[in-house]
Structures are given as structure tokens and as C-alpha cells.
Design a protein around this motif. Structure first.
Motif, PDB file in Angstrom:
ATOM      1  N   ALA A  61       0.831  -1.219   0.000  1.00  0.00           N
ATOM      2  CA  ALA A  61       0.000   0.000   0.000  1.00  0.00           C
ATOM      3  C   ALA A  61       0.853   1.251   0.000  1.00  0.00           C
ATOM      4  CB  ALA A  61      -0.923  -0.020   1.225  1.00  0.00           C
ATOM      5  N   VAL A  62       1.952   1.226   0.746  1.00  0.00           N
ATOM      6  CA  VAL A  62       2.842   2.391   0.796  1.00  0.00           C
ATOM      7  C   VAL A  62       3.501   2.617  -0.553  1.00  0.00           C
ATOM      8  CG1 VAL A  62       4.921   3.340   1.848  1.00  0.00           C
ATOM      9  CG2 VAL A  62       3.241   2.156   3.278  1.00  0.00           C
ATOM     10  N   VAL A  63       3.961   1.520  -1.199  1.00  0.00           N
ATOM     11  CA  VAL A  63       4.581   1.667  -2.520  1.00  0.00           C
ATOM     12  C   VAL A  63       3.576   2.271  -3.495  1.00  0.00           C
ATOM     13  CG1 VAL A  63       5.548   0.416  -4.487  1.00  0.00           C
ATOM     14  CG2 VAL A  63       6.169  -0.254  -2.160  1.00  0.00           C
ATOM     15  N   ARG A  64       2.348   1.777  -3.456  1.00  0.00           N
ATOM     16  CA  ARG A  64       1.320   2.304  -4.366  1.00  0.00           C
ATOM     17  C   ARG A  64       1.098   3.799  -4.120  1.00  0.00           C
ATOM     18  NH1 ARG A  64      -2.338  -1.217  -3.355  1.00  0.00           N
ATOM     19  NH2 ARG A  64      -2.042  -2.513  -5.225  1.00  0.00           N
ATOM     20  N   LEU A  65       1.075   4.196  -2.871  1.00  0.00           N
ATOM     21  CA  LEU A  65       0.871   5.603  -2.521  1.00  0.00           C
ATOM     22  C   LEU A  65       2.038   6.466  -2.984  1.00  0.00           C
ATOM     23  CD1 LEU A  65      -0.957   7.608  -1.024  1.00  0.00           C
ATOM     24  CD2 LEU A  65       0.271   7.042   1.080  1.00  0.00           C
ATOM     25  N   LEU A  66       3.258   5.982  -2.797  1.00  0.00           N
ATOM     26  CA  LEU A  66       4.440   6.745  -3.199  1.00  0.00           C
ATOM     27  C   LEU A  66       4.524   6.883  -4.716  1.00  0.00           C
ATOM     28  CD1 LEU A  66       6.974   5.186  -0.680  1.00  0.00           C
ATOM     29  CD2 LEU A  66       6.155   7.555  -0.674  1.00  0.00           C
ATOM     30  N   LEU A  67       4.162   5.821  -5.432  1.00  0.00           N
ATOM     31  CA  LEU A  67       4.173   5.907  -6.897  1.00  0.00           C
ATOM     32  C   LEU A  67       3.142   6.930  -7.372  1.00  0.00           C
ATOM     33  CD1 LEU A  67       4.520   2.135  -7.910  1.00  0.00           C
ATOM     34  CD2 LEU A  67       6.284   3.910  -7.963  1.00  0.00           C
ATOM     35  N   LYS A  68       2.015   6.985  -6.695  1.00  0.00           N
ATOM     36  CA  LYS A  68       0.998   7.976  -7.042  1.00  0.00           C
ATOM     37  C   LYS A  68       1.520   9.392  -6.812  1.00  0.00           C
ATOM     38  CE  LYS A  68      -3.898   9.026  -6.232  1.00  0.00           C
ATOM     39  NZ  LYS A  68      -5.130   8.661  -5.472  1.00  0.00           N
ATOM     40  N   ALA A  69       2.437   9.505  -5.849  1.00  0.00           N
ATOM     41  CA  ALA A  69       3.054  10.815  -5.566  1.00  0.00           C
ATOM     42  C   ALA A  69       4.277  11.050  -6.434  1.00  0.00           C
ATOM     43  CB  ALA A  69       3.442  10.872  -4.094  1.00  0.00           C
ATOM     44  N   HIS A  70       4.433  10.250  -7.490  1.00  0.00           N
ATOM     45  CA  HIS A  70       5.504  10.416  -8.480  1.00  0.00           C
ATOM     46  C   HIS A  70       6.886  10.020  -7.957  1.00  0.00           C
ATOM     47  CE1 HIS A  70       2.473  12.413 -10.872  1.00  0.00           C
ATOM     48  NE2 HIS A  70       2.263  13.284  -9.890  1.00  0.00           N
ATOM     49  N   ALA A  71       6.926   8.985  -7.130  1.00  0.00           N
ATOM     50  CA  ALA A  71       8.229   8.446  -6.721  1.00  0.00           C
ATOM     51  C   ALA A  71       8.921   7.857  -7.944  1.00  0.00           C
ATOM     52  CB  ALA A  71       8.049   7.371  -5.660  1.00  0.00           C
ATOM     53  N   ASN A  72      10.261   8.019  -7.999  1.00  0.00           N
ATOM     54  CA  ASN A  72      11.054   7.491  -9.111  1.00  0.00           C
ATOM     55  C   ASN A  72      11.149   5.965  -8.963  1.00  0.00           C
ATOM     56  OD1 ASN A  72      12.900   6.775 -11.047  1.00  0.00           O
ATOM     57  ND2 ASN A  72      14.436   8.304 -10.473  1.00  0.00           N
ATOM     58  N   ILE A  73      10.474   5.250  -9.860  1.00  0.00           N
ATOM     59  CA  ILE A  73      10.367   3.798  -9.726  1.00  0.00           C
ATOM     60  C   ILE A  73      11.688   3.079  -9.966  1.00  0.00           C
ATOM     61  CG2 ILE A  73       9.761   3.295 -12.139  1.00  0.00           C
ATOM     62  CD1 ILE A  73       7.630   1.366 -11.066  1.00  0.00           C
ATOM     63  N   ASN A  74      12.616   3.744 -10.683  1.00  0.00           N
ATOM     64  CA  ASN A  74      13.890   3.098 -11.046  1.00  0.00           C
ATOM     65  C   ASN A  74      15.101   3.721 -10.352  1.00  0.00           C
ATOM     66  OD1 ASN A  74      12.802   1.180 -12.973  1.00  0.00           O
ATOM     67  ND2 ASN A  74      12.397   2.947 -14.306  1.00  0.00           N
ATOM     68  N   GLN A  75      14.845   4.478  -9.282  1.00  0.00           N
ATOM     69  CA  GLN A  75      15.951   5.126  -8.578  1.00  0.00           C
ATOM     70  C   GLN A  75      16.917   4.070  -8.024  1.00  0.00           C
ATOM     71  OE1 GLN A  75      16.631   8.566  -7.971  1.00  0.00           O
ATOM     72  NE2 GLN A  75      18.561   7.634  -7.308  1.00  0.00           N
ATOM     73  N   LEU A  76      18.209   4.226  -8.328  1.00  0.00           N
ATOM     74  CA  LEU A  76      19.227   3.290  -7.851  1.00  0.00           C
ATOM     75  C   LEU A  76      19.787   3.724  -6.502  1.00  0.00           C
ATOM     76  CD1 LEU A  76      21.309   2.552 -11.092  1.00  0.00           C
ATOM     77  CD2 LEU A  76      19.607   1.081  -9.994  1.00  0.00           C
ATOM     78  N   THR A  77      20.088   2.784  -5.672  1.00  0.00           N
ATOM     79  CA  THR A  77      20.778   3.052  -4.411  1.00  0.00           C
ATOM     80  C   THR A  77      22.280   3.107  -4.662  1.00  0.00           C
ATOM     81  OG1 THR A  77      21.027   0.708  -3.901  1.00  0.00           O
ATOM     82  CG2 THR A  77      18.996   1.772  -3.168  1.00  0.00           C
ATOM     83  N   ASN A  78      23.023   3.399  -3.610  1.00  0.00           N
ATOM     84  CA  ASN A  78      24.479   3.460  -3.761  1.00  0.00           C
ATOM     85  C   ASN A  78      25.070   2.115  -4.213  1.00  0.00           C
ATOM     86  OD1 ASN A  78      24.088   6.007  -2.802  1.00  0.00           O
ATOM     87  ND2 ASN A  78      25.231   5.718  -0.880  1.00  0.00           N
ATOM     88  N   ASP A  79      24.444   1.016  -3.795  1.00  0.00           N
ATOM     89  CA  ASP A  79      24.960  -0.302  -4.186  1.00  0.00           C
ATOM     90  C   ASP A  79      24.221  -0.849  -5.408  1.00  0.00           C
ATOM     91  OD1 ASP A  79      22.535  -0.965  -3.104  1.00  0.00           O
ATOM     92  OD2 ASP A  79      23.324  -2.291  -1.544  1.00  0.00           O
ATOM     93  N   LEU A  80      23.613   0.046  -6.185  1.00  0.00           N
ATOM     94  CA  LEU A  80      23.020  -0.267  -7.489  1.00  0.00           C
ATOM     95  C   LEU A  80      21.756  -1.106  -7.415  1.00  0.00           C
ATOM     96  CD1 LEU A  80      26.277  -1.026  -9.550  1.00  0.00           C
ATOM     97  CD2 LEU A  80      25.117   1.156  -9.186  1.00  0.00           C
ATOM     98  N   SER A  81      21.113  -1.131  -6.258  1.00  0.00           N
ATOM     99  CA  SER A  81      19.828  -1.789  -6.162  1.00  0.00           C
ATOM    100  C   SER A  81      18.734  -0.807  -6.568  1.00  0.00           C
ATOM    101  CB  SER A  81      19.597  -2.307  -4.738  1.00  0.00           C
ATOM    102  OG  SER A  81      18.418  -3.067  -4.668  1.00  0.00           O
ATOM    103  N   CYS A  82      17.486  -1.264  -6.580  1.00  0.00           N
ATOM    104  CA  CYS A  82      16.350  -0.416  -6.937  1.00  0.00           C
ATOM    105  C   CYS A  82      15.108  -1.015  -6.291  1.00  0.00           C
ATOM    106  CB  CYS A  82      16.192  -0.327  -8.456  1.00  0.00           C
ATOM    107  SG  CYS A  82      15.636  -1.868  -9.222  1.00  0.00           S
ATOM    108  N   PRO A  83      13.964  -0.322  -6.317  1.00  0.00           N
ATOM    109  CA  PRO A  83      12.769  -0.870  -5.673  1.00  0.00           C
ATOM    110  C   PRO A  83      12.386  -2.264  -6.178  1.00  0.00           C
ATOM    111  CG  PRO A  83      12.469   1.457  -6.080  1.00  0.00           C
ATOM    112  CD  PRO A  83      13.763   1.096  -6.736  1.00  0.00           C
ATOM    113  N   LEU A  84      12.439  -2.479  -7.498  1.00  0.00           N
ATOM    114  CA  LEU A  84      12.066  -3.785  -8.029  1.00  0.00           C
ATOM    115  C   LEU A  84      13.034  -4.867  -7.541  1.00  0.00           C
ATOM    116  CD1 LEU A  84      10.331  -5.583  -9.811  1.00  0.00           C
ATOM    117  CD2 LEU A  84      11.797  -4.958 -11.762  1.00  0.00           C
ATOM    118  N   TYR A  85      14.312  -4.580  -7.601  1.00  0.00           N
ATOM    119  CA  TYR A  85      15.313  -5.566  -7.166  1.00  0.00           C
ATOM    120  C   TYR A  85      15.122  -5.891  -5.688  1.00  0.00           C
ATOM    121  CZ  TYR A  85      19.899  -7.878  -7.006  1.00  0.00           C
ATOM    122  OH  TYR A  85      20.897  -8.794  -6.868  1.00  0.00           O
ATOM    123  N   ALA A  86      14.815  -4.866  -4.883  1.00  0.00           N
ATOM    124  CA  ALA A  86      14.607  -5.083  -3.451  1.00  0.00           C
ATOM    125  C   ALA A  86      13.373  -5.948  -3.200  1.00  0.00           C
ATOM    126  CB  ALA A  86      14.474  -3.744  -2.736  1.00  0.00           C
TER     127      ALA A  86
END
Length: 581
Positions: free
Chosen positions: A119-144
Motif C-alpha cells: 500500500a505504501v509503494v502504491r501511494l508513493l508511486l501515485k506521488a511520483h516516486a522514481n520507480i527506477n531510482q538506484l541506491t548506492n549499491d546499485l539496487s532499486c525498488p524492483l530488485y529489493a
């Protein structure tokens, strides 16, 4: 020996390692709103915001209130915080805030996906969260989300356009690699429809290879049924079948073979390594049994190949050795001197034997009829330990020299493998160069049917200690020795380096002459190793006499022997070939 080492290290979790994990709440570093958000208390968050507390204060990890609420999975707190951020500035400012990153490069969307908060992910995406933002160790929301096994989050992110074939971590794994590694078969079933099945990491390892390596059978089946290549090869030429065989994943091996995996593809740049080598080396007997049936036997004796016996011996995998021999693999295999620096599996097994007289692999190879070289005989004769020589003589028949020719030999006699002419030559050559240990090996060889006259060589008479020399002469007619040999004995007697038995000054008695004649007629092998003497029309009390059992063995003169390896090297550098046959 490094060339024999087949082990491929486990890839491990490819997500990489984060920095220090601060999980405690420190009052002096965490803002009041963030602390309330972490606890999931919407009313307290709203009250603090109304009192003017900031939602963007950061702690020592770079976390703000939105990060805390998202990680805690509190949809209500996220709504309050996003509303406050939107009311405080422009929509652009709200967009920046929703995509703010921690010191580890984690966005609120990443933290929510990592913990499966749909539910939180859905809410953040609605608020235009960057779905492919990489972390410092090259992970991303989908990979996590894939890593955590959160199927519904994965489906949501894919439906919103998350990139599926991007590589993550320093090892270049994709989401499909990670899903397979973790064994999340339902997620793999989703990803195979949208991902590149043949994506390769930095070692050119595909997701199917990962499934085979870690024994993820369900994932393997999904990938194969989706069309993934079962014969893909990594940078070092390893195949999924080889790695599954190495790791002992029987079900994966069976499935791969049933679906077209080739067991005869060379899997190494250094030498033609096959899956059967991996199974033999690591003692996976069930896998080995399956591979024996499908592997081309050219690997057993073919030039330029390496028998799996070599790798089984290298790892002391006696069960593998036993199975290969039982299934018809040659105990001699091929000469691998040019590839591995090894002449035969037996030579390798002997040099791999530590402080024990011999290893189980040696016993199996000897029992299977492995041929002996000069170097092999050194291990049996250049020592005061007789265990190995006794083992050899249990399984080898020493023939009479006149029964052998250069071109033919009797393969088996009385249930034992007959020594070939060349083996007998080399046995005698080594024996005559190891006279110091003759008190140990001489009684065994004579009892095993070796013709005593073969040892009546100048070197033997010159070097043997008195007890050994007397013991040997008791087996022959000492009065008929050739003049050169008599000269050596006369000289040693004069030098007082040999004290003969008193009866050596006399003609041998008739009884001794008779038993020599019996041995001549029967042959020393039949006389000493069978019950032939018991079939003779003589009193039973004479049987032991006719087999020379009345002669007392010489005692070994102990002196601190050098290590066997040194004696072998010394033999190689100083020995002479003595032509005795």
C-alpha cells in the motif's frame, strides 16, 4: 595441485554489502516527526506537524520522516507527511521530497518495496516516486522487492513500468538472477515473461546457471520451459550441468540431462573437464552414476583427455574411484604427464598418500589391475614398511621369467593379475637399487614366487648386509655360483663385511638339492603360492621344508630413513638400470 582444483566459489548474495546498520532510535539524532512516523502513530505525526515540526529533518543515516514512515509500512503516516510536504511548497518541491535519498541512496519507495509494504509503494508511486531510482549499491525498488520475495509488490512495480533488465550490484546481476538465487519461484514465473532469459553477469553466468548452481529445481524448470539455454557457458566454460554436478544437485542434473544438456561439452580452458569430473571429484555418487551412463568413454583413455579417476584420486574420493572402476573405467587411464604432470592414477594416488602406508584409492587401483612403473615400485620397496608391498602381492602374480616374452603376457593367473615383463624388469631394477631395505622386501618377494636367482647380481652381493645375503643364498645352490659372484663373496669375507653361514663352505646337502629341483620343476610361483607341494607323494612334514619355511628371515637394520619423497628423488638421480631378465 592447482590444476586439479575444480571448485567454483559460491556467488553469494549479489546485493552487495551496506554500510553500518543504524536501527536504534537516538533522541538527539531522530526528529520528533520521524520518531512518531516510525511508531506508526498518525495522530502524533499530525499533531507535531501542526505545531510546526519539520518533516525533512534528517538523522545520522540521512533518514527523514517519510523514510521512517515508508520503512514502517504506515500508509496513514505517509499520507500525513506527503500532505504536509505538498502544503509547504510547490508540486516540484513535493516531487523532490518524495524522492529524497538516505546516505545509502535509498528512497522511501525503495524502503517500502524492500519490506513488502504494498500500500505504501502504491501511494508513493501515485506521488511520483522514481520507480527506477538506484541506491548506492546499485539496487532499486524492483530488485529489493524481488530479493524479499514480495510477489504483489513486484507485480505492481512491473505494471507501472519498472525496468526489468537493468543490472544491479557490482556483479551485474539482474532481477531474474536474484529471484532465482533466492528460490522465489512464483516471482521467477512472472519475470520470465518480461526479462531477458540469457542475461549474463560479470562472469557470463545466466539465471539458469544460477538455478543449477544453487539447486533451485523449480526455478530451473520454469526457466527451461520458458526457453532458456541449458547449455549456456560461463566465462570459464562451465555449464549448468557441470556446476549442478559439482554441487551434487541430483534433481537438477537429472532435469538438465532430460532436457538436452550435453554432458560431453568441455568445461574448462585448461583441460577437457566434463561434468563427470566434477561429480567424481566431490564424491556425488548418485550424480556420478547418472553421468557415467551418458558421458563419452573417450575421456577414459583418449589422448588429450583426462580420466575422471585422476580427479577422484586427487580429492581422496574412494567411493568415486570404486564406482568408476566397477563401471569399466581403466585403472591405468591415459598418461597425463603433458596435462597434469601425472603418469597414471596409481602414481598420483601413491604420491597423494600421506603418512599412511597406502590410501583406499591405492587399494582399489591395485585390486583393479593398475600397472606399475618404476616410480610406483619405489613406494613399495624404498621403505621399511611392508604394507603396500603386501597389498600388491595379494593382487599380483609374479610369473616365471621363461613364461614371459616381450610381446605377450598372461593377463590373470590364479585369480590375480600377472605382472608384465616390463613391470617385472622395473621391480627388479628398483629392488637392486634399494638393497638397504632388502630385509623387508626380500622375504615377501621370495614367498610370492620370485625366482631367487634373479637377485644374484653383483650389486646385491656387494651391498647387502650379511643377514640378507645369507638369507638369499639359502634359496639357491651356493656351490654353483659363477666365478665373478664367488669372487665378490670371497672379497667380502676377507674384508670381514660378511660372515657366511658355516654350511656355505660345504656342498649343499641332498635334501636342499632336492627342494631346489622341486622348485625348478614346479616353478617358484606354484611352489610358493599354491598347494601344489601338497599334491606331491611326500610326507606332509616335508611340505614346509620344500617351501623353504625353515629359513629364518633377516632382521632389518634400523637407521633413521630420509623422507620417502627424498628417497624417490634420490633414486631418480642416481639409480642404474640393471639388466636382470
Amino acid at each position: 595441485m592447482s590444476t586439479m582444483m575444480l571448485l567454483r566459489p559460491a556467488q553469494g548474495d549479489k546485493r552487495g554489502h551496506k554500510g553500518m546498520d543504524f536501527t536504534e532510535c537516538y533522541g538527539d539524532t531522530v526528529s520528533s516527526v520521524a520518531a512518531a512516523a516510525r511508531s506508526g502513530c498518525r495522530k502524533r505525526v499530525r499533531r507535531l506537524i501542526k505545531r510546526g515540526f519539520s518533516v525533512d529533518c534528517r538523522d545520522n543515516r540521512g533518514w527523514n520522516a517519510l523514510h521512517e514512515a515508508s520503512a514502517a509500512g504506515s500508509k496513514e503516516c505517509v499520507q500525513e507527511i506527503l500532505s504536509a510536504a505538498g502544503a509547504a511548497g510547490s508540486s516540484r518541491g513535493c516531487h523532490t521530497y518524495v524522492n529524497s535519498l538516505t546516505h545509502e541512496g535509498e528512497s522511501a519507495c525503495y524502503l517500502a518495496a524492500q519490506r513488502g509494504h504494498l500500500a505504501v509503494v502504491r501511494l508513493l508511486l501515485k506521488a511520483h516516486a522514481n520507480i527506477n531510482q538506484l541506491t548506492n549499491d546499485l539496487s532499486c525498488p524492483l530488485y529489493a522487492a524481488v530479493d524479499g520475495g514480495y510477489k504483489e509488490v513486484v507485480e505492481l512495480l512491473l505494471s507501472k513500468g519498472a525496468e526489468v533488465n537493468r543490472t544491479h550490484t557490482a556483479s551485474c546481476w539482474t532481477c531474474l538472477h536474484q529471484a532465482v538465487y533466492k528460490g522465489h519461484s512464483e516471482i521467477v514465473r512472472i519475470l520470465v515473461n518480461v526479462c531477458n532469459l540469457e542475461a549474463l553477469d560479470d562472469h557470463r553466468i545466466s539465471p539458469l546457471f544460477v538455478a543449477a548452481q544453487y539447486g533451485q529445481q523449480q526455478c530451473l524448470e520454469i526457466l527451461v520451459n520458458a526457453g532458456a539455454n541449458v547449455n549456456t557457458q560461463a566465462a570459464d566454460l562451465a555449464t549448468p550441468l557441470l556446476i549442478a554436478s559439482q554441487e551434487g544437485h541430483q534433481a537438477c542434473v537429472d532435469f538438465l540431462l532430460d532436457h538436452g544438456a550435453d554432458p560431453n561439452v568441455a568445461c574448462s580452458h585448461d583441460w577437457p573437464q566434463l561434468p563427470i569430473h566434477a561429480a567424481a571429484e566431490f564424491g556425488h555418487i548418485g550424480v556420478l552414476r547418472r553421468l557415467i551412463d551418458v558421458t563419452d568413454r573417450v575421456c577414459d583413455l583418449g589422448d588429450g583427455m583426462v580420466s575422471p579417476l585422476y580427479v577422484a584420486v586427487n580429492r581422496h574420493q574412494s567411493e568415486s574411484v570404486e564406482m568408476l572402476l566397477r563401471e569399466g573405467y581403466s585403472p591405468d587411464a591415459q598418461d597425463c604427464t603433458h596435462i597434469l604432470g601425472l603418469r597414471s592414477p596409481l602414481t598420483f594416488a601413491l604420491c597423494r598418500t600421506s603418512n599412511k602406508p597406502y590410501s583406499e584409492s591405492v587399494r582399489l587401483l591395485v585390486a583393479a589391475g593398475a600397472s606399475f612403473s618404476e616410480e610406483d615400485w619405489i613406494y613399495a620397496l624404498a621403505t621399511d614398511k611392508t604394507d603396500l608391498l603386501q597389498l600388491i602381492l595379494e593382487h599380483r602374480w609374479i610369473p616365471r621369467p621363461e613364461t614371459l616374452t616381450r610381446d605377450c603376457s598372461v593377463p590373470r593367473l590364479h585369480g590375480k593379475t600377472v605382472l608384465k615383463l616390463q613391470e617385472l624388469r622395473e621391480l627388479l631394477c628398483v629392488a637392486l637399487n634399494q638393497v638397504h631395505f632388502a630385509a623387508c622386501w626380500l622375504p615377501l618377494l621370495l614367498k610370492a614366487g620370485l625366482e631367487p636367482s634373479l637377485l644374484l647380481q653383483p650389486h646385491m652381493l656387494e651391498q647387502a648386509v650379511g643377514e640378507v645375503l645369507n638369507y638369499l643364498l639359502e634359496f639357491v645352490n651356493w656351490s654353483t655360483l659363477s666365478p665373478p659372484l664367488k669372487h665378490i663373496l670371497d672379497r667380502r669375507r676377507a674384508e670381514k663385511s660378511w660372515e657366511p653361514c658355516p654350511h656355505f663352505d660345504s656342498i649343499p646337502c641332498l635334501s636342499h638339492i632336492c627342494r631346489l629341483q622341486v622348485r625348478l620343476v614346479l616353478g617358484p610361483d606354484l611352489l610358493m603360492r599354491t598347494n601344489a607341494v601338497q599334491q606331491l607323494p611326500v610326507p606332509s612334514v616335508l611340505h614346509g621344508f620344500l617351501q623353504f619355511r625353515d629359513i629364518l628371515k633377516a632382521s632389518y637394520t634400523h637407521s633413521p630413513p630420509s623422507p620417502l619423497l627424498n628417497r624417490i628423488q634420490g633414486y631418480r638421480s642416481t639409480h642404474q638400470h640393471r639388466h636382470v631378465l
